[in-house]
Scaffold this motif. Sequence first.
Motif, PDB file in Angstrom:
ATOM      1  N   ASP A 220       1.313  -1.537   0.115  1.00 65.35           N
ATOM      2  CA  ASP A 220      -0.142  -0.298  -0.037  1.00 65.35           C
ATOM      3  C   ASP A 220       1.138   1.509  -0.176  1.00 65.35           C
ATOM      4  OD1 ASP A 220      -2.233   1.423  -0.241  1.00 65.35           O
ATOM      5  OD2 ASP A 220      -3.090   0.454   1.665  1.00 65.35           O
ATOM      6  N   SER A 221       0.701   2.581  -0.252  1.00 69.23           N
ATOM      7  CA  SER A 221       0.741   3.407  -0.220  1.00 69.23           C
ATOM      8  C   SER A 221       1.559   4.203   1.105  1.00 69.23           C
ATOM      9  CB  SER A 221       0.337   4.566  -0.551  1.00 69.23           C
ATOM     10  OG  SER A 221      -1.176   5.085   0.404  1.00 69.23           O
ATOM     11  N   ARG A 222       1.069   3.702   2.186  1.00 71.30           N
ATOM     12  CA  ARG A 222       1.204   3.937   3.681  1.00 71.30           C
ATOM     13  C   ARG A 222       0.784   2.577   4.228  1.00 71.30           C
ATOM     14  NH1 ARG A 222      -2.630   6.605   6.546  1.00 71.30           N
ATOM     15  NH2 ARG A 222      -4.579   7.078   5.305  1.00 71.30           N
ATOM     16  N   GLY A 223       1.102   2.082   4.993  1.00 77.42           N
ATOM     17  CA  GLY A 223       1.278   0.743   6.380  1.00 77.42           C
ATOM     18  C   GLY A 223       1.965   0.279   6.873  1.00 77.42           C
ATOM     19  N   GLY A 224       2.063  -0.093   8.229  1.00 77.95           N
ATOM     20  CA  GLY A 224       3.034  -0.798   7.793  1.00 77.95           C
ATOM     21  C   GLY A 224       2.831  -2.300   8.310  1.00 77.95           C
ATOM     22  N   ILE A 225       4.155  -3.082   8.352  1.00 70.12           N
ATOM     23  CA  ILE A 225       4.242  -4.479   8.507  1.00 70.12           C
ATOM     24  C   ILE A 225       5.820  -4.828   9.988  1.00 70.12           C
ATOM     25  CG2 ILE A 225       4.874  -6.718   7.606  1.00 70.12           C
ATOM     26  CD1 ILE A 225       2.370  -5.490   6.266  1.00 70.12           C
ATOM     27  N   GLY A 226       4.810  -5.061  11.191  1.00 77.40           N
ATOM     28  CA  GLY A 226       5.165  -5.294  12.427  1.00 77.40           C
ATOM     29  C   GLY A 226       6.032  -6.704  12.368  1.00 77.40           C
ATOM     30  N   LEU A 227       5.256  -8.364  11.761  1.00 80.40           N
ATOM     31  CA  LEU A 227       5.862  -9.269  11.557  1.00 80.40           C
ATOM     32  C   LEU A 227       5.730  -9.667  10.265  1.00 80.40           C
ATOM     33  CD1 LEU A 227       5.319 -11.710  14.864  1.00 80.40           C
ATOM     34  CD2 LEU A 227       5.061 -12.185  12.398  1.00 80.40           C
ATOM     35  N   VAL A 228       7.119 -10.670  10.001  1.00 77.17           N
ATOM     36  CA  VAL A 228       6.684 -11.494   9.083  1.00 77.17           C
ATOM     37  C   VAL A 228       7.670 -12.651   9.190  1.00 77.17           C
ATOM     38  CG1 VAL A 228       7.463 -11.823   6.111  1.00 77.17           C
ATOM     39  CG2 VAL A 228       7.171  -9.385   7.409  1.00 77.17           C
ATOM     40  N   ALA A 229       6.499 -13.588   9.438  1.00 81.26           N
ATOM     41  CA  ALA A 229       6.735 -15.348   9.495  1.00 81.26           C
ATOM     42  C   ALA A 229       7.233 -15.648   8.268  1.00 81.26           C
ATOM     43  CB  ALA A 229       5.993 -15.589  10.404  1.00 81.26           C
ATOM     44  N   MET A 230       8.226 -16.864   7.635  1.00 80.48           N
ATOM     45  CA  MET A 230       8.310 -17.145   6.429  1.00 80.48           C
ATOM     46  C   MET A 230       8.292 -18.703   6.909  1.00 80.48           C
ATOM     47  SD  MET A 230      11.926 -14.836   4.864  1.00 80.48           S
ATOM     48  CE  MET A 230      11.548 -17.016   3.568  1.00 80.48           C
ATOM     49  N   LEU A 231       7.998 -19.255   6.116  1.00 81.44           N
ATOM     50  CA  LEU A 231       7.967 -20.794   5.973  1.00 81.44           C
ATOM     51  C   LEU A 231       9.253 -21.726   5.284  1.00 81.44           C
ATOM     52  CD1 LEU A 231       6.948 -23.904   7.104  1.00 81.44           C
ATOM     53  CD2 LEU A 231       5.252 -23.749   5.348  1.00 81.44           C
ATOM     54  N   PHE A 232      10.452 -21.535   5.392  1.00 81.82           N
ATOM     55  CA  PHE A 232      11.547 -22.147   4.141  1.00 81.82           C
ATOM     56  C   PHE A 232      11.501 -21.025   3.727  1.00 81.82           C
ATOM     57  CE2 PHE A 232      11.303 -25.634   7.293  1.00 81.82           C
ATOM     58  CZ  PHE A 232      12.688 -25.862   7.664  1.00 81.82           C
ATOM     59  N   ARG A 233      11.361 -21.354   2.309  1.00 79.53           N
ATOM     60  CA  ARG A 233      10.808 -20.663   0.945  1.00 79.53           C
ATOM     61  C   ARG A 233      10.088 -21.150   0.363  1.00 79.53           C
ATOM     62  NH1 ARG A 233      16.238 -19.202  -0.898  1.00 79.53           N
ATOM     63  NH2 ARG A 233      17.640 -19.552   0.108  1.00 79.53           N
ATOM     64  N   CYS A 234       9.073 -21.709   1.109  1.00 82.75           N
ATOM     65  CA  CYS A 234       7.479 -21.408   0.842  1.00 82.75           C
ATOM     66  C   CYS A 234       6.915 -20.173   0.300  1.00 82.75           C
ATOM     67  CB  CYS A 234       7.096 -22.473   1.751  1.00 82.75           C
ATOM     68  SG  CYS A 234       4.908 -22.117   1.431  1.00 82.75           S
ATOM     69  N   ASN A 235       5.723 -19.952  -0.279  1.00 84.99           N
ATOM     70  CA  ASN A 235       4.862 -19.196  -1.388  1.00 84.99           C
ATOM     71  C   ASN A 235       4.387 -18.910   0.294  1.00 84.99           C
ATOM     72  OD1 ASN A 235       3.806 -21.253  -1.750  1.00 84.99           O
ATOM     73  ND2 ASN A 235       2.183 -19.789  -2.597  1.00 84.99           N
ATOM     74  N   ILE A 236       4.006 -19.361   1.291  1.00 86.85           N
ATOM     75  CA  ILE A 236       2.917 -18.420   2.287  1.00 86.85           C
ATOM     76  C   ILE A 236       3.317 -18.485   3.479  1.00 86.85           C
ATOM     77  CG2 ILE A 236       0.704 -20.062   3.941  1.00 86.85           C
ATOM     78  CD1 ILE A 236       0.719 -19.919   1.173  1.00 86.85           C
TER      79      ILE A 236
END
Length: 422
Positions: A105-121
């Motif tokens: 978005d033009s503004r709006g923060g992401i405070g946490l990103v949880a990855m699953l190895f190299r999966c697209n989810i």
Amino acid sequence: MTTVSSPNPKNPNFFFPFMAQHHHSPTAPHHIPPDSDSGPDDPSSSSSFPPQFHPHNPTQDPTQSSAIYHLSFNQDNGCFAAGLGNGFRIYNTDPFKPLFRRDLDSRGGIGLVAMLFRCNILCLVGGGPDPIYPMTKVMIWDDHQSRCIGELSFRSEVKNVKLRRDSIVVVLLQKIFVYNFADLKLMHQIETVLNPKGLCEISHTSSPMVLVCPGLQKGQIRVENYGSKRTKFVMAHDSRIACMTMTQDGRLLATASSKGTLIRVFNAMDGSLLQEVRRGADRAEIYSLAFSSSAQWLAVSSEKGTVHVFSLKVDSGLVTLANDRSHAAAEANLGISSLSILKGVLPKYFRSEWSVAQFRLPEGLQYFVAFGHQKNTIVIIGMDGSFYRCQFDPGSGGEMTQLEYHNVLNVDDFLKPGETFT
């Protein structure tokens, strides 16, 4: 009241397009099985598919805030994610390479990103002064579809999210919820002491899962072994737990308290104390702990600006306490206080095991550490956008050698849509 659906595991595009042909890590998944205070007794608990997606408006100013609200490594340290003021970015660690960015978005923060190895989810939580999503929701993002395909809602702010191929673990201030990844069914809930940092670790190569988190009192660790269906409580420190990490197989656990002077290593299966190492004498906040893949080394970062690497004593895959003879022999080579032979006379401070290698950074900044895929290397990422890759000499120890430095916010060669990373 709850409607769920699950990602299609038979979808050939269920992985990031640029990762589909990447075989750097043997632990990267080739297939995912059909696979607040909230819970079944709480009407505020909800999960649904799909929520509204907020598309990026390319006509608006793309140079809005690039403040970093979150940094974390994936499960094998092969990638790390950054949550920013307008989306998130993913980078490869070794070699360092920007992989992709998503401006949501033009503004709006992401405070946490949880990855699953190299999966697209991935799982996303809003953050910063203007979060793009409520901080009480976990948004399940499918990067193949470039949209959120589900959400978990809570009454209070989400502090952390941990992912396995079969589970989503959501950490709130005083509760932890374990969901089945396939249908978002709540499988277990745990009460904890106040946990503002969202401390929680899970195993990734063991099945069923091992989960560790703060217990119900200050300084206590709770170990949930879902295979044996046993719960173990360990009094790890006198003061509150400030940081923890666990080996991928769930056998070893390292913890630090709010004092930040000592780091303790436990056998997670029986709660026994295996080793104790000393970061320093002054109180300091510990930001990050990391085991090497073989559990031979432990890395620690703190507000003092120094990353320490400690030698662990490994025997048949588990750390063991050395006997007096091997302990004394190790002193000369592994930086253990030469006065430790007088451990029956001297205060505990002089008996502690000291780090083998160190790397100096600016004080006061938050850094996170992981072991690189190359032998005897450390990867360090900082909330100021810094990326370091360093090497230590296990024989001579001392200051690490800096191999690489980047500012992750100043790189632009991200993959274009449809490109494949090799």
